[in-house]
Scaffold this motif. Structure first.
Motif, mmCIF file in Angstrom:
data_model
loop_
_atom_site.group_PDB
_atom_site.id
_atom_site.type_symbol
_atom_site.label_atom_id
_atom_site.label_comp_id
_atom_site.label_asym_id
_atom_site.label_seq_id
_atom_site.Cartn_x
_atom_site.Cartn_y
_atom_site.Cartn_z
ATOM 1 N N VAL A 39 -48.654 5.597 97.213
ATOM 2 C CA VAL A 39 -47.318 5.153 96.806
ATOM 3 C C VAL A 39 -46.807 6.011 95.649
ATOM 4 O O VAL A 39 -45.630 6.411 95.618
ATOM 5 N N LEU A 40 -47.678 6.304 94.698
ATOM 6 C CA LEU A 40 -47.269 7.114 93.558
ATOM 7 C C LEU A 40 -46.926 8.537 93.987
ATOM 8 O O LEU A 40 -45.999 9.152 93.442
ATOM 9 N N LEU A 41 -47.642 9.062 94.965
ATOM 10 C CA LEU A 41 -47.284 10.377 95.510
ATOM 11 C C LEU A 41 -45.903 10.344 96.161
ATOM 12 O O LEU A 41 -45.115 11.278 96.024
ATOM 13 N N ARG A 42 -45.624 9.258 96.879
ATOM 14 C CA ARG A 42 -44.304 9.100 97.485
ATOM 15 C C ARG A 42 -43.231 9.063 96.396
ATOM 16 O O ARG A 42 -42.168 9.678 96.533
ATOM 17 N N ALA A 43 -43.507 8.352 95.331
ATOM 18 C CA ALA A 43 -42.541 8.261 94.234
ATOM 19 C C ALA A 43 -42.316 9.629 93.596
ATOM 20 O O ALA A 43 -41.171 10.004 93.288
ATOM 21 N N LEU A 44 -43.389 10.391 93.399
ATOM 22 C CA LEU A 44 -43.263 11.720 92.801
ATOM 23 C C LEU A 44 -42.411 12.651 93.657
ATOM 24 O O LEU A 44 -41.689 13.498 93.138
ATOM 25 N N LEU B 193 -29.428 4.584 80.999
ATOM 26 C CA LEU B 193 -28.873 3.869 82.144
ATOM 27 C C LEU B 193 -29.276 4.561 83.434
ATOM 28 O O LEU B 193 -29.621 5.748 83.446
ATOM 29 N N ARG B 194 -29.219 3.825 84.538
ATOM 30 C CA ARG B 194 -29.400 4.424 85.856
ATOM 31 C C ARG B 194 -28.662 3.587 86.880
ATOM 32 O O ARG B 194 -28.244 2.461 86.616
ATOM 33 N N THR B 195 -28.532 4.127 88.073
ATOM 34 C CA THR B 195 -27.785 3.443 89.121
ATOM 35 C C THR B 195 -28.588 2.252 89.652
ATOM 36 O O THR B 195 -29.820 2.195 89.538
ATOM 37 N N GLU B 196 -27.863 1.324 90.273
ATOM 38 C CA GLU B 196 -28.525 0.164 90.875
ATOM 39 C C GLU B 196 -29.462 0.617 91.996
ATOM 40 O O GLU B 196 -30.549 0.056 92.173
ATOM 41 N N THR B 197 -29.054 1.638 92.738
ATOM 42 C CA THR B 197 -29.897 2.148 93.823
ATOM 43 C C THR B 197 -31.237 2.639 93.293
ATOM 44 O O THR B 197 -32.300 2.333 93.849
ATOM 45 N N ALA C 276 -34.325 1.801 98.540
ATOM 46 C CA ALA C 276 -33.496 0.752 97.948
ATOM 47 C C ALA C 276 -32.956 -0.200 99.008
ATOM 48 O O ALA C 276 -32.752 -1.395 98.744
ATOM 49 N N ALA C 277 -32.723 0.293 100.215
ATOM 50 C CA ALA C 277 -32.176 -0.541 101.291
ATOM 51 C C ALA C 277 -33.128 -1.669 101.681
ATOM 52 O O ALA C 277 -32.705 -2.661 102.277
ATOM 53 N N PRO D 237 -32.832 11.805 95.921
ATOM 54 C CA PRO D 237 -31.757 10.840 96.183
ATOM 55 C C PRO D 237 -31.814 10.223 97.572
ATOM 56 O O PRO D 237 -31.594 9.021 97.736
ATOM 57 N N ARG D 238 -32.109 11.015 98.614
ATOM 58 C CA ARG D 238 -32.162 10.448 99.965
ATOM 59 C C ARG D 238 -33.269 9.410 100.071
ATOM 60 O O ARG D 238 -33.078 8.322 100.634
ATOM 61 N N GLU D 239 -34.452 9.745 99.563
ATOM 62 C CA GLU D 239 -35.574 8.816 99.643
ATOM 63 C C GLU D 239 -35.276 7.534 98.881
ATOM 64 O O GLU D 239 -35.631 6.431 99.334
#
Length: 309
Positions: free
Chosen positions: A27-32, A135-139, A43-44, A36-38
């Motif tokens: 999961v951490l590799l996926r996060a790294l 700050l950051r976006t809700e997405t 987020a969906a 934006p697309r991912e």
């Protein structure tokens, strides 16, 4: 204590000693590797009401995971009472300490969540001109929740009820179906870092003889710990100063997965074998920057087990 990408070998030390630590590493590799697309895809799948209920169980389970700092007193008491000795084999200090510590962690689930939100996804935050809080976006926030929840579900493993684990991991697993496969090596490596791929591939296909060799050299290696620690310090500085922190973190997380794929377990991690592996991986990430002597110190146990590359 906090987890950070800078100290990714420490994070790896905890993950290789957890039953599902390799899944947390995934999961951490996926996060790294997310952009934006991912984040849009992740987020969906976010469901704030469902995760809020699950996190009540997470809080309770997290309290049951001992931290190493909390166990040091137990180790000292055991040494004083001779608990790590028997009449037949005599002193068994190292084995006893490994047994006590292999089920503990250096940090905790909250530290893992913070790592995802603030270190791995630091690029999603912006600093207001008026000096206020970032700050950051809700997405981005929703995607970070999905990633952090999945990482925590693996990190706490069977300390969580099965239903809670599924609730935490399900959004990530659904999103992953629409995402590209994870890389087998960190992105952005040059020819000088080709050793990273070789080490990861070798580690993932260990057999019984290989594991025995690594365990033997790890036992021998502990005697020269001071020289090794100094070399790790130099490699860590090289990683930081060269701007390869994220690359090195990805390499360490891939090493966690290869460690487990190669049949090594929590006792191996607690007994010093992870130190050997993480040191070799760090050295190869900055192979073009380390002095020959420093790199040789970190590769010495690996070479002793498998010979020169």
């Amino acid at each position: 204590m906090h987890y950070s990408l800078v100290s990714s070998p420490v994070l790896g030390f905890d993950l290789v000693r957890l039953p599902a630590g390799d899944s947390a590493a995934e999961v951490l590799l996926r996060a790294l590797g997310s952009g934006p697309r991912e984040l849009d895809v992740l987020a969906a799948q976010h469901d704030p009401d469902v995760r809020a209920r699950a996190w009540r169980s997470v809080r309770e389970a997290a309290r049951s995971v001992p931290q190493i700092t909390d166990l040091l007193g137990q180790v000292a008491d055991g040494l004083a009472a001779g608990a790590f000795t028997d009449e037949v084999s005599g002193p068994r200090v190292e084995a006893g300490v490994v047994r006590v510590l292999q089920g503990s962690t250096i940090a905790d689930a909250d530290a893992l969540v913070r790592l995802v939100h603030h270190d791995v996804l630091d690029w999603t935050w912006s600093a207001p001109l008026d000096g206020g809080p970032r700050l950051r976006t809700e997405t981005a926030g929703r995607a970070a929740d999905v990633l952090a929840d999945a990482a925590v579900s693996a990190y706490l493993g069977d300390r969580l009820p099965d239903g809670v684990r599924r609730v935490l991991a399900s959004p990530y697993l659904h999103a992953a179906r629409d995402l590209a496969p994870l890389p087998s090596v960190p992105e952005g490596l040059g020819e000088e870092q080709a050793g990273v791929r070789r080490v990861l591939e070798r580690l993932a296909r260990l057999d019984g003889t290989d594991r025995a060799c690594l365990r033997a050299v790890a036992d021998t290696h502990r005697a020269g710990g001071g020289e090794w620690a100094s070399a790790v310090h130099d490699a860590s500085w090289a990683v930081h100063l060269s701007g390869r922190v994220r690359t090195a973190a990805a390499a360490q997380l891939l090493a966690v997965r290869a460690f487990r794929a190669g049949g090594l377990d929590a006792a191996d991690g607690a007994g010093g074998l992870w130190n050997v592996v993480s040191g070799v991986v760090h050295a190869e990430v900055v192979a073009d920057l380390l002095s020959g002597d420093t790199r040789a110190v970190l590769l010495r146990p690996w070479v002793a087990a498998f010979g020169e590359a």
